[in-house]
Design a protein around this motif. Structure first.
Motif, PDB file in Angstrom:
ATOM      1  N   LEU A  89      -8.087  11.262  -2.802  1.00  0.00           N
ATOM      2  CA  LEU A  89      -9.864  10.844  -3.281  1.00  0.00           C
ATOM      3  C   LEU A  89      -9.640  11.272  -4.464  1.00  0.00           C
ATOM      4  O   LEU A  89     -10.265  10.330  -5.675  1.00  0.00           O
ATOM      5  CB  LEU A  89     -10.735  11.638  -2.445  1.00  0.00           C
ATOM      6  CG  LEU A  89     -10.865  10.811  -1.020  1.00  0.00           C
ATOM      7  CD1 LEU A  89     -11.796  11.789  -0.193  1.00  0.00           C
ATOM      8  CD2 LEU A  89     -11.726   9.603  -1.049  1.00  0.00           C
TER       9      LEU A  89
ATOM     10  N   HIS B  53       0.786  -1.067  -0.070  1.00  0.00           N
ATOM     11  CA  HIS B  53      -0.068   0.181  -0.166  1.00  0.00           C
ATOM     12  C   HIS B  53       0.879   1.285   0.111  1.00  0.00           C
ATOM     13  O   HIS B  53       0.320   2.278   0.134  1.00  0.00           O
ATOM     14  CB  HIS B  53      -0.942   0.002   0.971  1.00  0.00           C
ATOM     15  CG  HIS B  53      -1.972  -1.065   1.096  1.00  0.00           C
ATOM     16  ND1 HIS B  53      -1.869  -2.302   1.519  1.00  0.00           N
ATOM     17  CD2 HIS B  53      -3.293  -0.835   0.687  1.00  0.00           C
ATOM     18  CE1 HIS B  53      -3.089  -2.772   1.411  1.00  0.00           C
ATOM     19  NE2 HIS B  53      -3.991  -2.080   0.622  1.00  0.00           N
TER      20      HIS B  53
ATOM     21  N   GLU C 261     -10.317   4.966   2.673  1.00  0.00           N
ATOM     22  CA  GLU C 261     -10.722   4.198   3.917  1.00  0.00           C
ATOM     23  C   GLU C 261      -9.905   2.770   4.041  1.00  0.00           C
ATOM     24  O   GLU C 261      -9.670   2.276   4.965  1.00  0.00           O
ATOM     25  CB  GLU C 261     -12.316   4.033   4.005  1.00  0.00           C
ATOM     26  CG  GLU C 261     -12.845   5.432   4.636  1.00  0.00           C
ATOM     27  CD  GLU C 261     -12.293   5.861   5.962  1.00  0.00           C
ATOM     28  OE1 GLU C 261     -11.823   5.076   6.938  1.00  0.00           O
ATOM     29  OE2 GLU C 261     -12.058   7.123   5.745  1.00  0.00           O
ATOM     30  N   ALA C 262     -10.189   2.387   2.665  1.00  0.00           N
ATOM     31  CA  ALA C 262      -9.436   0.881   2.835  1.00  0.00           C
ATOM     32  C   ALA C 262      -8.224   1.042   2.870  1.00  0.00           C
ATOM     33  O   ALA C 262      -7.576   0.032   3.644  1.00  0.00           O
ATOM     34  CB  ALA C 262      -9.733   0.257   1.350  1.00  0.00           C
TER      35      ALA C 262
ATOM     36  N   GLY D 284      -8.338   8.856  -6.856  1.00  0.00           N
ATOM     37  CA  GLY D 284      -9.147   7.453  -7.089  1.00  0.00           C
ATOM     38  C   GLY D 284      -8.716   6.455  -5.760  1.00  0.00           C
ATOM     39  O   GLY D 284      -8.887   5.431  -6.112  1.00  0.00           O
ATOM     40  N   VAL D 285      -7.763   7.132  -4.772  1.00  0.00           N
ATOM     41  CA  VAL D 285      -7.319   6.017  -3.886  1.00  0.00           C
ATOM     42  C   VAL D 285      -8.622   5.768  -2.995  1.00  0.00           C
ATOM     43  O   VAL D 285      -9.458   6.817  -2.699  1.00  0.00           O
ATOM     44  CB  VAL D 285      -6.386   6.811  -3.006  1.00  0.00           C
ATOM     45  CG1 VAL D 285      -5.889   5.765  -1.756  1.00  0.00           C
ATOM     46  CG2 VAL D 285      -5.353   7.154  -3.916  1.00  0.00           C
ATOM     47  N   GLU D 286      -8.758   4.524  -2.701  1.00  0.00           N
ATOM     48  CA  GLU D 286      -9.859   4.130  -1.642  1.00  0.00           C
ATOM     49  C   GLU D 286      -9.409   4.482  -0.358  1.00  0.00           C
ATOM     50  O   GLU D 286      -8.822   3.594   0.433  1.00  0.00           O
ATOM     51  CB  GLU D 286     -10.219   2.749  -1.667  1.00  0.00           C
ATOM     52  CG  GLU D 286     -10.966   2.364  -3.126  1.00  0.00           C
ATOM     53  CD  GLU D 286     -11.492   1.138  -3.117  1.00  0.00           C
ATOM     54  OE1 GLU D 286     -12.185   0.528  -2.262  1.00  0.00           O
ATOM     55  OE2 GLU D 286     -11.066   0.273  -4.167  1.00  0.00           O
TER      56      GLU D 286
ATOM     57  N   GLU E 178      -5.550  14.303   2.130  1.00  0.00           N
ATOM     58  CA  GLU E 178      -6.749  13.163   1.928  1.00  0.00           C
ATOM     59  C   GLU E 178      -7.512  13.414   0.493  1.00  0.00           C
ATOM     60  O   GLU E 178      -7.933  12.707  -0.330  1.00  0.00           O
ATOM     61  CB  GLU E 178      -7.459  13.258   2.990  1.00  0.00           C
ATOM     62  CG  GLU E 178      -8.395  12.150   3.156  1.00  0.00           C
ATOM     63  CD  GLU E 178      -9.230  12.077   4.539  1.00  0.00           C
ATOM     64  OE1 GLU E 178      -8.800  12.518   5.506  1.00  0.00           O
ATOM     65  OE2 GLU E 178     -10.369  11.705   4.463  1.00  0.00           O
TER      66      GLU E 178
ATOM     67  N   HIS F 195      -0.143   4.287  -2.578  1.00  0.00           N
ATOM     68  CA  HIS F 195      -1.582   4.889  -2.030  1.00  0.00           C
ATOM     69  C   HIS F 195      -1.098   5.698  -0.708  1.00  0.00           C
ATOM     70  O   HIS F 195      -1.842   6.792  -0.469  1.00  0.00           O
ATOM     71  CB  HIS F 195      -2.665   3.905  -1.905  1.00  0.00           C
ATOM     72  CG  HIS F 195      -3.074   3.378  -2.986  1.00  0.00           C
ATOM     73  ND1 HIS F 195      -3.614   2.058  -3.145  1.00  0.00           N
ATOM     74  CD2 HIS F 195      -3.262   3.866  -4.182  1.00  0.00           C
ATOM     75  CE1 HIS F 195      -4.035   1.894  -4.460  1.00  0.00           C
ATOM     76  NE2 HIS F 195      -3.595   2.741  -5.297  1.00  0.00           N
TER      77      HIS F 195
END
Lengths: 336, 336
Positions: free
Chosen positions: A228, A213, A235-236, A231-233, A224, A216
């Motif tokens: 977003l 990771h 929360e995951a 396209g970074v998830e 943050e 990301h």
């Protein structure tokens, strides 16, 4: 140099260099100790029945290896927590994550778990996870975290952890309390290859998740909103990093008690040299942390031989002044 | 009032300030009080005692009392009353009181005072080194027996401020034991029983010495904790008892009383016998050393698990402890 763009070649070259340094450190540290032992005797004919063999390969090498695993785990989790919380002062020990792991481990021991079983690392992992989540929730309440907020949360978590440990001690039977206290104080001494394997498995799993990771996490560390949009998830990623860094701390605390500042010193020094890219910094921190703790433990083993110091004393003496310098810099920067 | 100090010190006045209790009280008083004493004109202090006490605290007053006792005539009869209600805050001193046949004067003991059986039924007034001042006062003692320790220093001062007579007796070595027996016996008004007890215990130690006389001394390691590995070093009661029992402590040079040592030291020192007195782990010691067949104790299966309690108390059972050690170190010499 610090700002140099990360290429596949640079990643490979840096990792190879650090891996070579680690290998050399492991070999050297195994040959240095309070007691004289000859490698030639140990490896000569019938060598495995000599005291030299027992000293080098049955006591010193497993201990050196365990130091490497623990140092790597702590430094790698420090680097990831600093990125995740956007705060240069994040360190598993200062944030109280180690204390959380120690409390949960102590509870597992009180419930009758064998100190050498994988149950204790698992409990320590859950304790670390709970503390990371609590730190994050509180520190984030004020938006982007300030050094003050994060340090205060750490102070509170450490105080709560210390109180919980004392409570466990008060409730546990006298002999149990003794065992738990020694476990928390921690030491890399009297270890076996089995323990190295258990801790190593936990640590490598955690480090692998973090490295996967890293890209990301880079974007997330930059902001943050931006992450977003790209396209970074978010929360995951955050969840994965939580889990992985807690796994690392859990493994380290379960086998060696509380060792401070490794997670702070190593990522900082390496960031100065290598730049902030986590794809390089995370694996480099693991290797660098391993090197640091192997040498810190060598000092702990030999400084007052034949008695030994807890290795945490050595890392705290190295890391305390280092932390103060960092804190001064961070506070200056955050001043209006 | 200060009369409590006077009485305690008066009890052993013939030995003056060189007696161990006086030394121990001197330890509580601290060097600064002694310095203050030199600076103050004695006559001025003698009269307004109460004012001096208020100004310089109980410490200075204690030091003055000490001085007064050594130069002034004996205080009035009332102050020399034989104590009827005694609290013992150390397992060793509790055993001494019972050994003197004065157990029925005890009205409170510490949580670790578990021998003899009758001691378990007495009210517990707090931990060995963490007594509860309130609980002690609650059983209305006229004499409290304690060991010198930084852990109980403040509680002891509080008791003295409350006007309770306190006797401080060390319990680290055999010499401490002889001095402690004499001091407790004197304080209880049964000095001749103290002498009888001392010669009885000395006789038991002598019998053990005779039993192992002429046998080749064996190299012994006395293990106190497994993880980390803690052993009995030199200058301890355990070291003295090992020598009495025909052993040579292989960790006698380790620098501290109970040093943490690396496993490789055990391999290098190659003890003939390993005595495992670590608490709450019968199998642990065997397991820890099992892989090191170069250690004579492992090869010849001379790892002996011992019940720790009697072994760690400079009390009247040291003779039994020495006999137990002799049986473990020299099983060929037969039982006592």
């Amino acid at each position: 140099m610090p700002a140099a763009h990360l290429t596949r070649r640079r990643l490979a070259a840096t990792s190879a260099l650090l891996a070579a340094a680690l290998t050399a450190s492991l070999a050297a540290a195994t040959l240095i100790g309070p007691v004289r032992a000859s490698l030639w005797t140990a490896l000569g004919p019938g060598g495995e029945h000599t005291p030299d063999f027992a000293i080098l390969f049955r006591t010193r090498l497993p201990r050196v290896l365990l130091g490497a695993v623990v140092g790597g785990a702590l430094a790698c989790s420090g680097a990831s927590l600093q990125a995740l919380l956007g705060n240069p002062l994040a360190d598993p020990h200062l944030l109280g994550v180690s204390a959380g792991a120690a409390v949960a481990g102590a509870i597992a021991l009180m419930a009758g778990a064998d100190p050498v079983s994988p149950i204790v690392p698992l409990a320590a992992f859950l304790g670390a996870l709970g503390t990371v989540a609590a730190v994050f929730l509180v520190a984030r309440a004020a938006g982007r975290t300030s050094p003050y907020a994060i340090l205060l949360v750490g102070v509170v978590c450490n105080a709560l952890g210390a109180a919980a440990i004392m409570l466990v001690n008060a409730i546990a039977s006298y002999t149990q309390a003794q065992g738990i206290l020694f476990w928390i104080m921690g030491s890399l001494s009297a270890q076996s290859y089995g323990l190295v394997a258990v801790a190593g498995l936990y640590a490598l799993a955690g480090a692998a998740v973090l490295v996967r990771h890293a890209h990301h996490l880079n974007l997330l560390a930059a902001g943050e909103e931006d992450a977003l949009t790209l396209g970074v998830e978010v929360e995951a990623v955050r969840r994965a990093v939580f889990l992985a860094s807690s796994l690392l701390v859990g493994a380290a605390v379960a086998v060696s008690g509380m060792i401070s500042f490794v997670g702070l010193i190593v990522p900082h020094l390496l960031r100065l040299i290598l730049g902030p890219d986590l794809r390089l910094l995370l694996p480099a921190s693991f290797l660098g942390g391993a090197v640091l703790l192997v040498w810190a433990d060598t000092l702990a083993r030999t400084a007052f031989a034949p008695s030994e110091l807890p290795v945490g004393v050595v890392t705290a003496l190295l890391g305390g002044p280092f932390f103060l310098v960092l804190l001064r810099r961070a506070l200056r920067r955050s001043a209006p | 009032m200060n009369s409590n100090r006077n009485t305690v010190l008066q009890t052993d006045c013939p030995a003056a300030c060189a007696s161990p209790e006086a030394r121990d009280i001197g330890l509580f008083v601290g060097p600064s009080a002694g310095k203050g004493l030199d600076l103050l004109p004695v006559r001025r202090v003698l009269l307004p005692m109460e004012r001096a006490r208020r100004r310089f605290g109980g410490l200075l007053a204690g030091a003055l009392a000490l001085l007064l006792v050594s130069c002034a005539p004996a205080p009035p009869q009332a102050a020399r009353a034989v104590p009827r209600r005694v609290v013992s805050l150390a397992p060793s001193l509790t055993e001494v009181v019972y050994g003197l046949g004065e157990g029925d004067r005890l009205v409170g003991v510490c949580a670790q005072c578990d021998y003899p059986e009758a001691a378990r039924r007495l009210p517990k007034v707090g931990g060995y080194l963490s007594p509860s001042v309130e609980a002690v006062l609650g059983v209305r003692p006229d004499l409290v027996l304690v060991v010198p320790s930084p852990g109980n220093r403040e509680s002891v001062r509080a008791l003295e401020r409350a006007g309770i007579r306190v006797l401080v007796a060390a319990d680290r070595t055999l010499d401490d034991l002889w001095a402690g027996i004499a001091a407790v016996a004197d304080a209880l008004g049964v000095p001749e029983r103290g002498e009888a007890m001392t010669s009885k215990v000395r006789g038991k130690l002598q019998a053990v010495r005779a039993r192992v006389e002429g046998l080749p001394p064996r190299r012994v390691l006395l293990v106190v904790g497994h993880r980390p590995l803690i052993v009995a070093g030199g200058g301890t009661l355990q070291d003295e008892l090992l020598r009495t029992a025909g052993g040579v402590n292989v960790a006698a040079d380790a620098g501290t009383a109970f040093p943490e040592v690396p496993l490789e030291l055990v391999v290098a020192r190659a003890p003939d016998v390993i005595l495992d007195a670590a608490m709450g782990s019968e199998a642990g010691g065997r397991e820890l050393f099992a892989a090191f067949e170069t250690i004579p104790a492992v090869r010849q299966n001379r790892i002996v698990t011992l019940a720790p309690d009697a072994l760690f108390r400079a009390g009247p059972r040291v003779g039994e402890a020495a006999a137990m050690l002799a049986s473990a170190i020299h099983p060929e010499a037969g039982g006592s």
